[in-house]
Design a protein around this motif. Structure first.
Motif, short mmCIF file in Angstrom:
data_model
loop_
_atom_site.label_atom_id
_atom_site.label_comp_id
_atom_site.label_asym_id
_atom_site.label_seq_id
_atom_site.Cartn_x
_atom_site.Cartn_y
_atom_site.Cartn_z
N ASN A 173 10.22 42.80 34.75
CA ASN A 173 8.98 42.02 34.64
C ASN A 173 9.28 40.70 33.93
O ASN A 173 8.94 40.48 32.78
CB ASN A 173 7.91 42.82 33.90
CG ASN A 173 6.56 42.14 33.87
OD1 ASN A 173 5.86 42.25 32.87
ND2 ASN A 173 6.17 41.46 34.92
N TYR A 179 11.25 48.67 33.68
CA TYR A 179 10.05 47.90 34.04
C TYR A 179 10.01 46.59 33.26
O TYR A 179 9.80 45.52 33.83
CB TYR A 179 8.80 48.75 33.74
CG TYR A 179 7.50 48.14 34.20
CD1 TYR A 179 7.02 48.39 35.48
CD2 TYR A 179 6.74 47.34 33.34
CE1 TYR A 179 5.82 47.86 35.91
CE2 TYR A 179 5.54 46.80 33.76
CZ TYR A 179 5.07 47.07 35.04
OH TYR A 179 3.88 46.53 35.46
N LYS A 180 10.25 46.67 31.95
CA LYS A 180 10.22 45.46 31.12
C LYS A 180 11.34 44.50 31.50
O LYS A 180 11.17 43.29 31.49
CB LYS A 180 10.31 45.84 29.64
CG LYS A 180 9.04 46.49 29.12
CD LYS A 180 9.19 46.95 27.70
CE LYS A 180 9.13 45.79 26.75
NZ LYS A 180 9.12 46.20 25.34
N GLU A 182 9.47 39.44 41.47
CA GLU A 182 10.32 39.62 40.30
C GLU A 182 11.47 40.58 40.60
O GLU A 182 12.60 40.36 40.16
CB GLU A 182 9.50 40.15 39.12
CG GLU A 182 8.57 39.11 38.54
CD GLU A 182 7.62 39.67 37.51
OE1 GLU A 182 7.47 39.01 36.46
OE2 GLU A 182 7.04 40.75 37.73
N LEU A 218 4.35 44.11 37.30
CA LEU A 218 5.60 43.83 38.00
C LEU A 218 5.31 43.48 39.46
O LEU A 218 4.52 44.15 40.11
CB LEU A 218 6.51 45.06 37.92
CG LEU A 218 7.88 44.97 38.56
CD1 LEU A 218 8.71 43.88 37.92
CD2 LEU A 218 8.58 46.32 38.44
N THR A 219 5.96 42.44 39.96
CA THR A 219 5.74 42.03 41.35
C THR A 219 7.03 42.19 42.16
O THR A 219 8.12 42.22 41.61
CB THR A 219 5.29 40.56 41.43
OG1 THR A 219 6.38 39.72 40.99
CG2 THR A 219 4.05 40.30 40.59
N SER A 265 2.52 44.30 43.85
CA SER A 265 2.60 44.43 42.39
C SER A 265 2.29 45.87 42.00
O SER A 265 1.70 46.62 42.77
CB SER A 265 1.62 43.47 41.70
OG SER A 265 0.29 43.78 42.06
#
Length: 177
Positions: free
Chosen positions: A17, A13-14, A28, A24-25, A71
């Motif tokens: 993002n 996730y990181k 991205e 988060l979209t 998102s």
């Protein structure tokens, strides 16, 4: 869910993002393979983009978020991952793709080797403070005992993890003790 699964989902996730906004979209998600395009690796970029789109759709479906959502927060991301974790395509496509990215991130100097220091720094960024865990997992990965994890050793471990081979147990890659 074990702690290792949570940490690796959080890491993914990181990683994706890019804005660091904590939300988060889909934009991205679709931007992440662009570095491969810049390097001229069109086929790899297209493959990663397809995997990421399928991952996004699966996370939305298994988290209970509406289809077409643009998102997602970390809590729903993890919930969606947990719902998909037993699906074959997830183990055969998603885990190896992100594991390759994980190797590249740990290999900051691009020498195709991960030292114990790089391994430790990676887990420290994930919040792992158990030095014994860091050392023992590094030792399991360093199969030729040369003090480094090569890309070949890393890729082998991922293949064994995905196969769930009881004779070559690499489940520690996704377990934090």
């Amino acid at each position: 869910m074990d702690m290792g699964t949570f940490i690796n989902q959080r890491w993914t996730y990181k990683l994706l993002n890019i804005s660091g906004s904590g939300l988060l979209t889909i934009s991205e998600i679709m931007e992440s393979p662009c570095h491969l395009l810049r390097e001229g690796k069109v086929e790899d970029a297209c493959k990663i983009a397809r995997i990421l789109k399928r991952l996004w759709d699966g996370v939305l479906e298994h988290s209970g978020r509406p289809k077409g959502e643009t998102s997602i927060n970390l809590k729903d991301w993890i919930k969606g991952h947990n719902g998909m974790s037993q699906q074959d395509w997830y183990h055969n496509e998603v885990i190896p793709a992100f594991s390759g990215a994980k190797f590249d991130i740990m290999d900051e100097d691009h020498d195709n080797l991960i030292s114990l220091g790089k391994w430790r720094d990676h887990y420290k960024r994930l919040g792992v403070k158990n030095e014994e865990f860091v050392r023992s997992t590094f030792a399991k990965m360093d199969t030729d005992n040369d003090g480094f994890i090569s890309r070949q050793e890393f890729d082998y471990a991922i293949k064994m993890y995905v196969k769930h081979d009881p004779d070559n147990d690499y489940s520690f890659l996704y377990t934090i003790e």
